[in-house]
Motif scaffolding. Sequence first.
Motif, PDB file in Angstrom:
ATOM      1  N   UNK A 160      -4.419  25.967   3.522  1.00 12.23           N
ATOM      2  CA  UNK A 160      -5.636  25.710   2.970  1.00 12.23           C
ATOM      3  C   UNK A 160      -5.380  24.836   1.786  1.00 12.23           C
ATOM      4  N   UNK A 161      -6.232  25.145   0.810  1.00 12.69           N
ATOM      5  CA  UNK A 161      -6.108  24.402  -0.368  1.00 12.69           C
ATOM      6  C   UNK A 161      -5.432  25.377  -1.542  1.00 12.69           C
ATOM      7  N   UNK A 162      -5.098  26.451  -0.919  1.00 14.03           N
ATOM      8  CA  UNK A 162      -4.110  27.441  -1.933  1.00 14.03           C
ATOM      9  C   UNK A 162      -2.869  26.815  -2.456  1.00 14.03           C
ATOM     10  N   UNK A 163      -2.253  27.046  -3.564  1.00 19.15           N
ATOM     11  CA  UNK A 163      -0.998  26.529  -4.020  1.00 19.15           C
ATOM     12  C   UNK A 163       0.039  26.957  -3.217  1.00 19.15           C
ATOM     13  N   UNK A 164       1.207  26.195  -2.688  1.00 18.24           N
ATOM     14  CA  UNK A 164       1.939  26.533  -1.874  1.00 18.24           C
ATOM     15  C   UNK A 164       3.127  27.634  -2.512  1.00 18.24           C
ATOM     16  N   UNK A 165       3.583  28.532  -1.717  1.00 20.15           N
ATOM     17  CA  UNK A 165       4.519  29.482  -2.297  1.00 20.15           C
ATOM     18  C   UNK A 165       5.901  28.784  -2.350  1.00 20.15           C
ATOM     19  N   UNK A 166       6.664  29.319  -3.534  1.00 14.71           N
ATOM     20  CA  UNK A 166       8.036  28.700  -3.837  1.00 14.71           C
ATOM     21  C   UNK A 166       8.939  29.215  -2.710  1.00 14.71           C
ATOM     22  N   UNK A 167      10.038  28.779  -2.680  1.00  9.47           N
ATOM     23  CA  UNK A 167      11.230  29.519  -1.639  1.00  9.47           C
ATOM     24  C   UNK A 167      11.786  30.586  -2.741  1.00  9.47           C
ATOM     25  N   UNK A 168      11.969  31.530  -1.963  1.00  9.30           N
ATOM     26  CA  UNK A 168      12.819  32.798  -2.763  1.00  9.30           C
ATOM     27  C   UNK A 168      14.135  32.634  -2.741  1.00  9.30           C
ATOM     28  N   UNK A 169      14.905  33.464  -3.425  1.00  3.18           N
ATOM     29  CA  UNK A 169      16.586  33.084  -3.780  1.00  3.18           C
ATOM     30  C   UNK A 169      17.048  33.551  -2.231  1.00  3.18           C
ATOM     31  N   UNK A 209      11.032  19.252   5.428  1.00  2.00           N
ATOM     32  CA  UNK A 209      10.006  19.213   4.203  1.00  2.00           C
ATOM     33  C   UNK A 209      10.473  20.288   3.163  1.00  2.00           C
ATOM     34  N   UNK A 210      10.827  21.667   3.817  1.00  2.00           N
ATOM     35  CA  UNK A 210      11.451  22.507   2.781  1.00  2.00           C
ATOM     36  C   UNK A 210      12.545  21.968   2.121  1.00  2.00           C
ATOM     37  N   UNK A 211      13.405  21.264   2.362  1.00  3.93           N
ATOM     38  CA  UNK A 211      14.421  20.790   1.954  1.00  3.93           C
ATOM     39  C   UNK A 211      13.891  19.920   0.693  1.00  3.93           C
ATOM     40  N   UNK A 212      13.102  18.931   0.905  1.00  2.14           N
ATOM     41  CA  UNK A 212      12.588  18.081  -0.020  1.00  2.14           C
ATOM     42  C   UNK A 212      11.886  18.911  -1.002  1.00  2.14           C
ATOM     43  N   UNK A 213      11.298  19.786  -0.760  1.00  2.00           N
ATOM     44  CA  UNK A 213      10.431  20.627  -1.563  1.00  2.00           C
ATOM     45  C   UNK A 213      11.474  21.396  -2.498  1.00  2.00           C
ATOM     46  N   UNK A 214      12.631  21.699  -2.147  1.00  5.76           N
ATOM     47  CA  UNK A 214      13.395  22.450  -3.143  1.00  5.76           C
ATOM     48  C   UNK A 214      13.976  21.383  -4.007  1.00  5.76           C
ATOM     49  N   UNK A 215      14.272  20.500  -3.502  1.00  2.00           N
ATOM     50  CA  UNK A 215      14.775  19.334  -4.227  1.00  2.00           C
ATOM     51  C   UNK A 215      13.866  18.595  -5.562  1.00  2.00           C
ATOM     52  N   UNK A 216      12.455  18.940  -5.198  1.00  2.00           N
ATOM     53  CA  UNK A 216      11.518  18.534  -6.037  1.00  2.00           C
ATOM     54  C   UNK A 216      11.063  19.586  -7.075  1.00  2.00           C
ATOM     55  N   UNK A 217      11.996  20.741  -7.004  1.00  2.00           N
ATOM     56  CA  UNK A 217      11.648  21.756  -7.887  1.00  2.00           C
ATOM     57  C   UNK A 217      10.636  22.838  -7.257  1.00  2.00           C
ATOM     58  N   UNK A 218      10.621  22.897  -6.090  1.00  2.00           N
ATOM     59  CA  UNK A 218       9.800  23.973  -5.539  1.00  2.00           C
ATOM     60  C   UNK A 218       8.501  23.597  -5.203  1.00  2.00           C
TER      61      UNK A 218
END
Length: 568
Positions: A516-525, A496-505
């Motif tokens: 919960x309903x909070x915005x997901x955190x993006x992956x740091x460098x 899921x993390x790999x797909x998230x990075x491919x979709x722009x975070x």
Amino acid sequence: MDAGVVHWLRPLWLWALLALPLGWWLAARRTRRGEVWRGVVDAHLLRHLLVVEAAPAHRRGRWLTGAAYVLAILALAGPSWRQVEQPLWQSHAPLVVALDLSTAIDRRDLPPSRLAQARAKLAMLLQQRRGGQVGLVAYAGDAFTVAPLTADANNVAVFLDALSSEVMPVDGQRIDRAIGWSAKLLRQAGFTQGDIVVMGDHATDADVAASTQAATAGFNVSVIGVGVATGAGGGFDEASLRRLASAGNGRYQRITMDDADLRGLGVLAPRGTTGAGDAESGGRHWLDEGYWLLPAVMLLALPLFRRGAVVAILVLALGWPLGAVQAADWWRRPDQVQHAAMETATQRYRQGDFAGAAQGFAQVDSADAHYNRGNALARAGRYQEAIRAYDAALQRAPGMADAEANRRAVEAVMKRKSPPGGKPPAGKGRPEAGDGRPGERGSAGADQGAGDPAVPQEQSRTSPSSQAEGAAPRPKPTQGADAAAQAQADAAQRERMRQAVAQGGQPSEGAKPGQGDRPAQTETAAERERRIANEAWLRRVPDEPGGLLREKFRLEYQRRLRQGGSSR
């Protein structure tokens, strides 16, 4: 035979019957002591001076004692009148096969190749061998364990297709090290005797010396010659192999297309094996029937007890089945009883029986029990009851952070509109959670992502008194299936993390439980760099038996070089 005359398993006990006449004589002598006074005291006065036992009761006691004694001796002598089948088990001699995987195994003097013939021979051995543990060692310039000693031949057969000279880190034909390493495996498994079968094409003086040393230690060394004696190169020296087998107190056979070589070595039927057979072979044994006499002995002995003891014993015997279960709790402290209830409820929780787990936790009135009961009720979808259970836990332990967090998580789920059935869509609004098992906290476990509406943050909680002296230990998280589920969940999370990075975070739905309903955190460098490095490392791990053996042998060989030793 199934029936016949009485056979005594312990006939020496019958000599004890000779003590019965002696006992009768002593009892009669004691009775005759009163006769001495009859010659010096008038009869009308004697009855007032002597205390004489009632004759009928006295004689009845003697007869009961004698009968009980005779029956007890007969029971101890082991009467038997039938035989039954009894398989006799003896330890099977273990076997370690040492296979030459040097470059010489690739020669084709044995069509299609020596390696193919050796693989087929090993497969035949594993299939036809009757009992006994088997291990497999590969050797070239050094010796390595392919499969340790095991009673399951399939654990060895799984590596047969991966055997080749390419998996060995160093070339050579060190049979001496193969014999030494095989003997080491046998000793480590606790055996003082066993068989070693070397599959090779020639032996040196050092190899013969190692074979002699193994035979002295109790391990016979046999040899299967792999090659053809053409006299024109090829390295096959049958004479040296015979010396090797002779020095190891074993046998020599040249490899054949059938199982004649294995039969000649005697490895298909391990030494020391014994199966069920007829009476002469020890496959049948006399059945001890002496226990049938014990009830009669106990009944005859009952009147010999003190007055009132008979009634007490009968009452106890009749009441024992009803109180047996309750009596077990008499010997345990209250904290131990509570701990046992918590253990049972925890096991039900781990098995997915959340309703049963909630009932079990309800048997203990403590903050920890109410907390775990709330977790079980939440997993069962009974949110109102779960909140009341958390409130009960907070009443007994104000400020319990886990109970407060889980209570808020359940309230958040209740506030959202649920579809029919009372369960919201999986993966939405999931509170920060553990894996849903008492005993673990704060790890993404196998239960996450399974569609449960709430996976509260859970921690195994036992009352402080349950850790007192004599109490059972705290429950530990289960391994095995949970570990496999954990690995599967981790793999899904990485995908899921790999797909998230491919979709722009932007993580996919349900990618991060606990947000919960909070915005997901993006992956740091830094996190992305670490993830890429881990994925590159995982791609280097071989996923087939040959690669696994090659990597295993390479690492083992490097370790030996660093330690400055060898396999011996």
